[in-house]
Write a protein that holds these residues in place. Structure first.
Motif, short mmCIF file in Angstrom:
data_model
loop_
_atom_site.label_atom_id
_atom_site.label_comp_id
_atom_site.label_asym_id
_atom_site.label_seq_id
_atom_site.Cartn_x
_atom_site.Cartn_y
_atom_site.Cartn_z
N ALA A 34 -1.32 4.71 6.78
CA ALA A 34 -2.17 4.20 5.71
C ALA A 34 -3.53 3.76 6.22
O ALA A 34 -4.56 3.94 5.54
CB ALA A 34 -1.47 3.04 4.99
N THR A 35 -3.56 3.16 7.42
CA THR A 35 -4.82 2.61 7.94
C THR A 35 -5.59 3.60 8.80
O THR A 35 -6.80 3.46 8.99
CB THR A 35 -4.55 1.35 8.78
OG1 THR A 35 -3.71 1.70 9.90
CG2 THR A 35 -3.85 0.28 7.94
N CYS A 122 9.93 7.26 3.05
CA CYS A 122 10.18 6.84 1.66
C CYS A 122 11.58 7.21 1.21
O CYS A 122 12.27 6.43 0.54
CB CYS A 122 9.15 7.46 0.72
SG CYS A 122 7.50 6.77 0.89
N ALA A 261 4.59 3.11 -3.91
CA ALA A 261 3.18 2.97 -3.55
C ALA A 261 2.76 4.02 -2.53
O ALA A 261 1.67 4.60 -2.63
CB ALA A 261 2.91 1.57 -3.01
N VAL A 262 3.63 4.28 -1.56
CA VAL A 262 3.31 5.29 -0.54
C VAL A 262 3.23 6.68 -1.16
O VAL A 262 2.32 7.47 -0.84
CB VAL A 262 4.36 5.26 0.59
CG1 VAL A 262 4.19 6.45 1.54
CG2 VAL A 262 4.25 3.96 1.37
N ALA A 264 2.48 7.37 -4.24
CA ALA A 264 1.26 7.42 -5.05
C ALA A 264 0.03 7.64 -4.17
O ALA A 264 -0.87 8.43 -4.50
CB ALA A 264 1.13 6.13 -5.85
N LEU A 265 -0.02 6.94 -3.01
CA LEU A 265 -1.15 7.11 -2.10
C LEU A 265 -1.16 8.51 -1.51
O LEU A 265 -2.22 9.12 -1.37
CB LEU A 265 -1.05 6.06 -0.98
CG LEU A 265 -2.17 6.08 0.08
CD1 LEU A 265 -3.53 5.89 -0.57
CD2 LEU A 265 -1.93 5.01 1.14
N TRP A 266 0.00 9.02 -1.17
CA TRP A 266 0.11 10.38 -0.64
C TRP A 266 -0.37 11.40 -1.65
O TRP A 266 -1.11 12.33 -1.32
CB TRP A 266 1.55 10.66 -0.25
CG TRP A 266 1.78 12.05 0.29
CD1 TRP A 266 1.60 12.48 1.56
CD2 TRP A 266 2.21 13.19 -0.46
NE1 TRP A 266 1.90 13.82 1.67
CE2 TRP A 266 2.27 14.29 0.44
CE3 TRP A 266 2.57 13.39 -1.79
CZ2 TRP A 266 2.67 15.56 0.03
CZ3 TRP A 266 2.97 14.65 -2.21
CH2 TRP A 266 3.01 15.71 -1.29
N ALA A 268 -2.48 10.83 -4.12
CA ALA A 268 -3.91 10.65 -4.33
C ALA A 268 -4.73 11.30 -3.22
O ALA A 268 -5.85 11.75 -3.45
CB ALA A 268 -4.23 9.16 -4.41
N ARG A 269 -4.18 11.36 -2.02
CA ARG A 269 -4.88 11.97 -0.91
C ARG A 269 -4.84 13.49 -0.95
O ARG A 269 -5.60 14.17 -0.31
CB ARG A 269 -4.28 11.47 0.42
CG ARG A 269 -4.63 10.03 0.74
CD ARG A 269 -4.05 9.64 2.10
NE ARG A 269 -4.50 8.29 2.50
CZ ARG A 269 -4.17 7.72 3.64
NH1 ARG A 269 -3.40 8.35 4.51
NH2 ARG A 269 -4.63 6.52 3.95
#
Length: 269
Positions: A34-35, A122, A261-262, A264-266, A268-269
């Protein structure tokens, strides 16, 4: 300064997630993903050993009275006295550690490379959540640690071997196994932590010969040990007291929300 910040943050993550049933390896993988951190301490074997040393120190200090009592019980057996449950428990812990040792020797390299995908983490988080909820929901919660049997100890030991997969959580899966065998939440957590002690200690010792201290990483390792030890001790203390009155549901929901959340972030990327 960034090495210091990174060491403290990763030490806190390790201390919290090693003992709370939310997966330390999964969180460290997701934190890096994530970072995008690529500092001196990421994937640094020396720092990894330092974090394990910190969590081991937390275990040994919190359960120091238990281990002293175990030692006295073993000495009494050697003197010819009838074995008390503490002496049996030492024997059970030793035998129940074997599945995790075998799994680590056979599959650690594969798991460290093949299971670093955030989506696989996940999947393990979600699956582990289901196991935790079911075991807590349907456990009789009547047995105490003094009545631990070898079969139940081996069941928990086999569950610990599965924790090699990032996202599963050593404490989560072993507490769930003990609950499934009918033990109280508090004693399930206590046996889980006692069983993890030789595994964490052994993992640190095996990697000890490969460590090197270079540059600012030396300060990072010191801070990593301290932060992991202090936070780990507080996490153990919190969880055992928490489970005296509460279920595992808050951790189940946290794991599910984190997985969502992970994902969703994946996406979005």
């Amino acid at each position: 300064m960034f090495v210091i910040f990174e060491a403290i943050i990763l030490g806190i993550i390790q201390g919290l997630t090693e003992f709370l049933p939310i997966s330390s390896s999964g969180h460290l993988i997701l934190a890096q993903w994530a970072t995008g951190w690529q500092g001196e301490l990421m994937n640094n074997l020396t720092f990894d050993v330092s974090l394990h040393a910190g969590t081991l120190a937390a275990l040994l200090w919190y359960f120091r009275r238990d281990w002293l009592q175990f030692g006295k019980a073993v000495v009494n057996v050697m003197r010819g006295k009838a074995p008390e449950y503490e002496a049996r428990l030492v024997w059970y812990i030793g035998l129940a550690t074997i599945p995790a040792v075998i799994a680590g020797m056979l599959f650690e390299r594969v798991v460290e490379t093949a299971f670093r995908n955030p989506l696989l983490v996940c999947a393990a988080l979600v699956t582990g959540s289901a196991v935790m909820w079911l075991s807590d929901r349907y456990s009789s919660k009547e047995r105490r640690l003094a009545s631990m049997t070898l079969g139940h100890a081996l069941l928990v030991g086999a569950a610990q071997a599965v924790a090699l997969i990032p996202g599963v959580s050593r404490s989560g899966i072993t507490i769930s196994a003990a609950l499934a065998a009918g033990y109280t939440r508090e004693d399930s957590a206590r046996f889980s932590f006692l069983l993890s002690t030789p595994v964490i200690g052994g993992a640190a010792l095996l990697k000890l010969r490969h460590i090197t201290f270079q540059g600012h990483a030396a300060w990072g390792c010191i801070l990593g040990v301290l932060s992991a030890a202090v936070v780990g001790y507080l996490a153990i203390r919190f969880l055992i007291r928490y489970l005296e009155r509460h279920s595992l549901n808050v951790f189940v929901w946290y794991r599910l929300i984190l997985a969502g959340a992970v994902i969703a972030l994946w996406a979005a990327r």
